[in-house]
Enzyme design. Structure first.
Site, PDB file in Angstrom:
ATOM      1  N   GLN A  93     -10.245  -3.959  -3.149  1.00  0.00           N
ATOM      2  CA  GLN A  93     -11.552  -3.469  -2.711  1.00  0.00           C
ATOM      3  C   GLN A  93     -12.619  -3.844  -3.737  1.00  0.00           C
ATOM      4  O   GLN A  93     -13.701  -4.332  -3.388  1.00  0.00           O
ATOM      5  CB  GLN A  93     -11.494  -1.939  -2.534  1.00  0.00           C
ATOM      6  CG  GLN A  93     -12.798  -1.339  -2.065  1.00  0.00           C
ATOM      7  CD  GLN A  93     -13.172  -1.826  -0.670  1.00  0.00           C
ATOM      8  OE1 GLN A  93     -12.353  -1.762   0.234  1.00  0.00           O
ATOM      9  NE2 GLN A  93     -14.402  -2.298  -0.492  1.00  0.00           N
ATOM     10  N   ASP A 117     -17.414   6.985  -1.441  1.00  0.00           N
ATOM     11  CA  ASP A 117     -16.135   6.926  -0.720  1.00  0.00           C
ATOM     12  C   ASP A 117     -15.837   8.338  -0.224  1.00  0.00           C
ATOM     13  O   ASP A 117     -16.494   9.302  -0.637  1.00  0.00           O
ATOM     14  CB  ASP A 117     -15.037   6.402  -1.673  1.00  0.00           C
ATOM     15  CG  ASP A 117     -13.688   6.234  -0.981  1.00  0.00           C
ATOM     16  OD1 ASP A 117     -13.655   6.164   0.265  1.00  0.00           O
ATOM     17  OD2 ASP A 117     -12.659   6.184  -1.684  1.00  0.00           O
ATOM     18  N   HIS A 126      -7.543   0.639  -6.412  1.00  0.00           N
ATOM     19  CA  HIS A 126      -7.766  -0.153  -5.189  1.00  0.00           C
ATOM     20  C   HIS A 126      -8.445  -1.464  -5.617  1.00  0.00           C
ATOM     21  O   HIS A 126      -9.623  -1.712  -5.302  1.00  0.00           O
ATOM     22  CB  HIS A 126      -8.620   0.639  -4.199  1.00  0.00           C
ATOM     23  CG  HIS A 126      -8.587   0.115  -2.793  1.00  0.00           C
ATOM     24  ND1 HIS A 126      -7.820  -0.973  -2.407  1.00  0.00           N
ATOM     25  CD2 HIS A 126      -9.245   0.526  -1.663  1.00  0.00           C
ATOM     26  CE1 HIS A 126      -8.009  -1.207  -1.129  1.00  0.00           C
ATOM     27  NE2 HIS A 126      -8.860  -0.315  -0.648  1.00  0.00           N
ATOM     28  N   CYS A 155     -16.554   1.694   0.826  1.00  0.00           N
ATOM     29  CA  CYS A 155     -15.380   0.846   1.094  1.00  0.00           C
ATOM     30  C   CYS A 155     -14.912   0.989   2.543  1.00  0.00           C
ATOM     31  O   CYS A 155     -14.204   0.110   3.040  1.00  0.00           O
ATOM     32  CB  CYS A 155     -14.257   1.208   0.137  1.00  0.00           C
ATOM     33  SG  CYS A 155     -13.761   2.935   0.255  1.00  0.00           S
ATOM     34  N   ARG A 196     -13.572  -8.680   1.971  1.00  0.00           N
ATOM     35  CA  ARG A 196     -12.153  -8.451   1.684  1.00  0.00           C
ATOM     36  C   ARG A 196     -11.365  -9.721   2.016  1.00  0.00           C
ATOM     37  O   ARG A 196     -10.486 -10.147   1.268  1.00  0.00           O
ATOM     38  CB  ARG A 196     -11.615  -7.277   2.540  1.00  0.00           C
ATOM     39  CG  ARG A 196     -12.253  -5.920   2.258  1.00  0.00           C
ATOM     40  CD  ARG A 196     -11.897  -5.397   0.887  1.00  0.00           C
ATOM     41  NE  ARG A 196     -10.478  -5.322   0.667  1.00  0.00           N
ATOM     42  CZ  ARG A 196      -9.683  -4.302   1.032  1.00  0.00           C
ATOM     43  NH1 ARG A 196     -10.221  -3.240   1.597  1.00  0.00           N
ATOM     44  NH2 ARG A 196      -8.384  -4.317   0.780  1.00  0.00           N
ATOM     45  N   ARG A 254       0.871  -1.189   0.000  1.00  0.00           N
ATOM     46  CA  ARG A 254       0.000   0.000   0.000  1.00  0.00           C
ATOM     47  C   ARG A 254       0.895   1.222   0.000  1.00  0.00           C
ATOM     48  O   ARG A 254       1.695   1.407   0.927  1.00  0.00           O
ATOM     49  CB  ARG A 254      -0.919   0.001   1.219  1.00  0.00           C
ATOM     50  CG  ARG A 254      -1.621   1.332   1.432  1.00  0.00           C
ATOM     51  CD  ARG A 254      -2.710   1.284   2.458  1.00  0.00           C
ATOM     52  NE  ARG A 254      -3.880   0.610   1.956  1.00  0.00           N
ATOM     53  CZ  ARG A 254      -5.119   0.735   2.483  1.00  0.00           C
ATOM     54  NH1 ARG A 254      -5.318   1.520   3.517  1.00  0.00           N
ATOM     55  NH2 ARG A 254      -6.139   0.095   1.980  1.00  0.00           N
TER      56      ARG A 254
HETATM   57  N1   CP Z   1     -11.362  -0.138   2.493  1.00  0.00           N
HETATM   58  C1   CP Z   1     -10.080  -0.166   2.924  1.00  0.00           C
HETATM   59  O1   CP Z   1      -9.150  -0.394   2.151  1.00  0.00           O
HETATM   60  O2   CP Z   1      -9.922   0.070   4.238  1.00  0.00           O
HETATM   61  P1   CP Z   1      -8.547   0.300   5.023  1.00  0.00           P
HETATM   62  O3   CP Z   1      -7.996   1.622   4.544  1.00  0.00           O
HETATM   63  O4   CP Z   1      -8.936   0.308   6.454  1.00  0.00           O
HETATM   64  O5   CP Z   1      -7.607  -0.810   4.665  1.00  0.00           O
HETATM   65  N1  NVA Z   2     -10.051   6.644  -1.446  1.00  0.00           N
HETATM   66  C1  NVA Z   2      -9.661   6.270  -0.125  1.00  0.00           C
HETATM   67  C2  NVA Z   2      -9.880   4.810   0.083  1.00  0.00           C
HETATM   68  C3  NVA Z   2      -9.530   4.296   1.450  1.00  0.00           C
HETATM   69  C4  NVA Z   2      -9.775   2.834   1.589  1.00  0.00           C
HETATM   70  C5  NVA Z   2      -8.202   6.639   0.102  1.00  0.00           C
HETATM   71  O1  NVA Z   2      -7.395   6.422  -0.808  1.00  0.00           O
HETATM   72  O2  NVA Z   2      -7.874   7.166   1.172  1.00  0.00           O
END
Ligand code: CP
Ligand code: NVA
Length: 300
Positions: free
Chosen positions: A131, A219, A128, A259, A287, A101
């Site tokens: 997700q 989101d 993502h 999400c 997930r 990540r």
């Molecule tokens: N939806 C998601 O990716 O959540 P986190 O940021 O908590 O991993």
């Molecule tokens: N769009 C958000 C998703 C978090 C799971 C971010 O990137 O922060």
């Protein structure tokens, strides 16, 4: 040849269908073939915060019989200037896969090019895909199908929206994205999906977009890494909220997705997020199952 999962389009439509089938099977608990990844080690390299992605991967990896090694990327020598190329080559000698990540999508592409083990995108600024896998399993469970489902995404054209566009391309979901001008999803991802027959449209009016939706999705307005833009974005996104008025425009059996984490009172109200139509906790659970199916497929 190792296979990466950097974007959803690393899977073919058939691979996606089979992965979702396997995820359902794993979820049902009927498959008792235990620990396919016994003795393996998977690195979880994160330099953004996470609740769902980190814990679902860590738990899923354990359930598959492997060990997860979590590390904040700033604690690697990467943080002191070691190159991605050297890091990739060295970690490939220890690990059997990496979930990462980070911010720049190009960074994980570079990591993947220089690794001999599968690289899984646990979120970048652009995509993502893990997700979107869980989202599709959830829709399939709740609606019985993906093809032809009318999904309306309200809000920022961010990483989640980009991956939903690719989900629409692979699955035949009919996707409408309502966002303010200047906050559209990535134009290359959108154009590619449209050119390949995806039913995806971008509009600016949330009420028009919500009409007759089977699925309403949103989101956060401000993603990780965009903290400096909070005030500007909050102004631009006024009106791009899933609230009970918007839900009333959709089909009576609409499901509401997010999400998570949610900024309650911004992109979605408490009332809707906590309503019976909200499937966000099932979505979060999925997930775990989809990522287990993914790792089982990729990690050799
Ligand atoms: N939806 C998601 O990716 O959540 P986190 O940021 O908590 O991993
Ligand atoms: N769009 C958000 C998703 C978090 C799971 C971010 O990137 O922060």
């Amino acid at each position: 040849m190792k296979k990466d999962f950097l974007t959803l389009l690393d899977l073919s439509p058939e691979e996606l269908r089979s992965l979702l089938r396997r995820a359902s099977e794993l979820k049902s608990g009927k498959d008792t073939s235990v620990c396919p990844l016994i003795g393996k080690s998977i690195g979880l390299l994160f330099n953004k915060t996470s609740t769902r992605t980190r814990i679902s991967f860590q738990t899923g990896i354990y359930q598959l019989g492997a060990q997860a090694i979590y590390i904040n990327t700033n604690e690697l020598q990467l943080g002191r200037g070691e190159t991605i190329e050297d890091t990739a080559k060295v970690l490939s000698r220890y690990l059997h896969g990496i979930v990462i990540r980070t911010y720049e999508h190009a960074m994980i592409e570079n990591l993947a090019r220089n690794s001999t083990i599968p690289i899984v995108n646990g979120l970048t600024d652009l995509h993502h895909p893990c997700q979107a896998l869980a989202d599709m399993l959830t829709i399939q469970e709740k609606k019985g199908k993906l093809k032809g489902i009318r999904m309306t995404y309200i809000g920022d054209g961010n990483n989640v929206a980009n991956s939903l566009i690719e989900a629409a391309l692979l699955s035949g979901i009919d996707l409408v994205i309502a966002c303010p001008k200047g906050f559209e999803p990535d134009s290359r991802i959108y154009e590619h999906a449209r050119a390949n027959g995806a039913k995806v449209n971008i509009v600016t009016n949330p009420a028009d977009a919500a009409k007759d939706a089977d699925v309403l999705y949103t989101d956060v307005w401000v993603s990780m890494g965009q903290e400096k833009e909070v005030e500007r974005k909050k102004k631009k996104f006024e009106g791009y909220q899933i609230n009970s008025k918007l839900v009333s425009l959709a089909k009576p059996d609409v499901i509401v997705m997010h999400c998570l984490p949610a900024h309650r009172g911004e992109e979605i109200t408490d009332e809707v997020l906590d309503s019976p139509q909200s499937v966000v906790i099932d979505q979060a659970e999925n997930r775990l199952h989809t990522q287990k199916a993914l790792l089982e497929k990729l990690v050799k």
